[in-house]
Design an enzyme around this catalytic site. Structure first.
Site, PDB file in Angstrom:
ATOM      1  N   CYS A  65      20.636 -20.457 -36.634  1.00 18.58           N
ATOM      2  CA  CYS A  65      20.645 -21.375 -37.759  1.00 18.58           C
ATOM      3  C   CYS A  65      21.816 -21.818 -38.709  1.00 18.58           C
ATOM      4  O   CYS A  65      21.543 -22.317 -39.745  1.00 18.58           O
ATOM      5  CB  CYS A  65      19.322 -20.863 -38.797  1.00 18.58           C
ATOM      6  N   CYS A  67      17.678 -27.796 -40.633  1.00 16.62           N
ATOM      7  CA  CYS A  67      18.164 -26.516 -40.131  1.00 16.62           C
ATOM      8  C   CYS A  67      19.044 -26.894 -39.010  1.00 16.62           C
ATOM      9  O   CYS A  67      19.266 -28.126 -38.550  1.00 16.62           O
ATOM     10  CB  CYS A  67      17.101 -25.603 -39.600  1.00 16.62           C
ATOM     11  N   TYR A 116      -0.661 -28.325 -37.005  1.00 16.59           N
ATOM     12  CA  TYR A 116      -0.724 -29.061 -35.463  1.00 16.59           C
ATOM     13  C   TYR A 116      -2.058 -29.738 -35.450  1.00 16.59           C
ATOM     14  O   TYR A 116      -2.422 -30.418 -34.419  1.00 16.59           O
ATOM     15  CB  TYR A 116      -0.351 -28.259 -34.540  1.00 16.59           C
ATOM     16  N   LYS A 176       9.645 -17.418 -45.561  1.00 19.05           N
ATOM     17  CA  LYS A 176       9.612 -17.740 -44.007  1.00 19.05           C
ATOM     18  C   LYS A 176       9.977 -16.235 -43.467  1.00 19.05           C
ATOM     19  O   LYS A 176      10.834 -15.723 -43.454  1.00 19.05           O
ATOM     20  CB  LYS A 176      10.689 -18.624 -43.601  1.00 19.05           C
ATOM     21  N   SER A 235       3.076 -22.764 -34.564  1.00 21.24           N
ATOM     22  CA  SER A 235       2.695 -23.025 -33.610  1.00 21.24           C
ATOM     23  C   SER A 235       1.847 -21.885 -32.901  1.00 21.24           C
ATOM     24  O   SER A 235       1.022 -21.988 -31.919  1.00 21.24           O
ATOM     25  CB  SER A 235       3.872 -23.287 -32.486  1.00 21.24           C
ATOM     26  N   GLU A 289      12.077 -14.480 -53.516  1.00 22.24           N
ATOM     27  CA  GLU A 289      12.670 -15.638 -52.697  1.00 22.24           C
ATOM     28  C   GLU A 289      12.007 -16.821 -53.473  1.00 22.24           C
ATOM     29  O   GLU A 289      12.727 -17.904 -53.736  1.00 22.24           O
ATOM     30  CB  GLU A 289      12.219 -15.567 -51.199  1.00 22.24           C
ATOM     31  N   LYS A 293       5.275 -19.346 -44.815  1.00 26.20           N
ATOM     32  CA  LYS A 293       5.405 -19.497 -43.353  1.00 26.20           C
ATOM     33  C   LYS A 293       5.544 -18.108 -42.686  1.00 26.20           C
ATOM     34  O   LYS A 293       6.494 -17.357 -42.983  1.00 26.20           O
ATOM     35  CB  LYS A 293       6.520 -20.415 -42.995  1.00 26.20           C
ATOM     36  N   CYS A 296      19.109 -24.733 -36.198  1.00 31.55           N
ATOM     37  CA  CYS A 296      18.906 -23.906 -34.705  1.00 31.55           C
ATOM     38  C   CYS A 296      18.684 -24.679 -33.560  1.00 31.55           C
ATOM     39  O   CYS A 296      18.915 -24.546 -32.526  1.00 31.55           O
ATOM     40  CB  CYS A 296      17.714 -22.698 -35.225  1.00 31.55           C
TER      41      CYS A 296
HETATM   42 ZN   LIG Z   1      16.678 -22.541 -38.071  1.00 32.11          ZN
END
Ligand SMILES: [Zn+2]
Length: 325
Positions: free
Chosen positions: A130, A120, A314, A195, A275, A234, A249, A122
């Site tokens: 992005c 990506c 994580y 996403k 996160s 998608e 996600k 971003c």
């Molecule tokens: Zn991005």
């Protein structure tokens, strides 16, 4: 025929019986560990909102990669924090960019570890969006041209899997095409297919990659959290365009999407335990409000029960320590 012939409690009588009939189990092989590469030397700085996760310079990321391999975790997902940002996101596709250097170092020292790179822009643009912004709007097709460059440079560095995260239309077919044309036919694509535009990513961007949006939001490319059928569209498009692994996600609030996707498409399915989910659990645990160990296991098991094959988390190292015990 019901009670008293059927007594479902019979098979719950003790831990041995419960183990025998358990439908889903966590395996260390299911996990993918996110890693954050930074410039410099000897850097291992804990990301305070994601305790147990670090900003790592290339030398230290190799050590971390060895530890991850020794724990039996098969793969890492690499993110980079660049030295400088610009509108063309040049470090994203620079031969000596932070991700490219980290990939080369890991593949040289720990070749068996599967290296997945986040594709990506971003992290690399000053506005945090992005791709290319035209009149305040993320321009799809000119952004794709940059995504192609990033894809080829990650493959050249030695990535096993590239993971497009931008939710741009047509990105999978364009990436497959440039990979094949540059003799990287064996580099796989793990698509961030469904996403959702979620506030659960905030800790990642604020402290993980340090790429906060200068204006606007990501709702013109990421999905509306209210839509499940659109998520299936998608995913179907990404599979058609050549995705090898598809992803949903975030994780916790989107298990209905995971379930529907696995029922519909019999392809490897990843889930990203993001996160914000991690930070909430750690925060509640740090003030003694929850049993972190039990809730973490319950949460991660629910991802498998819903149909996820791969879990990006994580918690990967923590859970590997427990599973290996
Ligand atoms: Zn991005």
């Amino acid at each position: 025929m019901g009670f008293p012939v059927h007594r479902l409690r019979r098979l719950r009588k003790n831990e041995y019986l419960r183990n025998m009939v358990r439908e889903n189990r966590l395996n260390v092989e299911n996990f993918i560990c996110p890693l954050f590469a930074v410039h410099g030397n000897g850097v291992k700085q804990e990301i305070s909102i994601l305790p147990g996760n670090y900003h790592l310079s290339v030398d230290r990321i190799v050590e971390e990669a060895k530890e991850i391999r020794d724990l039996g975790i098969p793969a890492v997902l690499l993110f980079g924090v660049p030295q400088s940002k610009n509108l063309e996101a040049t470090e994203a596709y620079d031969h000596n960019g932070i991700v490219q250097r980290a990939v080369r170092a890991i593949k040289e020292e720990v070749p068996q570890l599967v290296v997945i790179t986040d594709v990506c822009l971003c992290e690399y643009t000053p506005h945090g969006h992005c791709g290319v912004i035209k009149d305040g709007y993320l321009d799809n097709d000119s952004s794709l041209e940059l995504i192609e460059k990033v894809t080829v440079s990650h493959a050249q560095a030695g990535a096993d899997i590239v993971a497009p995260a931008a939710m741009l239309d047509g990105q999978i077919s364009r990436m497959r095409k440039v990979l094949d044309e540059s003799s990287h036919t064996n580099v796989a694509i793990m698509a961030y297919s469904a996403k959702f535009a979620s506030k659960l990513y905030d800790p990642f961007f604020k402290e993980g990659t340090e790429s906060v949006l200068e204006f606007g939001d990501k709702r013109t490319h990421q999905m509306d959290c209210a839509n499940a059928f659109e998520a299936l569209r998608e995913i179907a498009l990404d599979i058609e365009e050549g995705a090898d692994i598809v992803m949903v996600k975030p994780a916790m609030f989107y298990l209905d999407v995971v379930y529907r996707a696995k029922e519909r498409f019999k392809v490897p399915l990843a889930i990203y335990n993001v996160s914000g989910e991690y930070a909430m659990l750690k925060a509640a645990s740090s003030i003694g409000k929850i049993d972190e160990f039990e809730i973490r296991n319950e949460m991660l098991t629910s991802f498998k029960r819903a149909g996820a094959d791969l879990i990006i988390s994580y918690h990967a190292k923590e859970i590997a320590h427990n599973l290996n015990r």
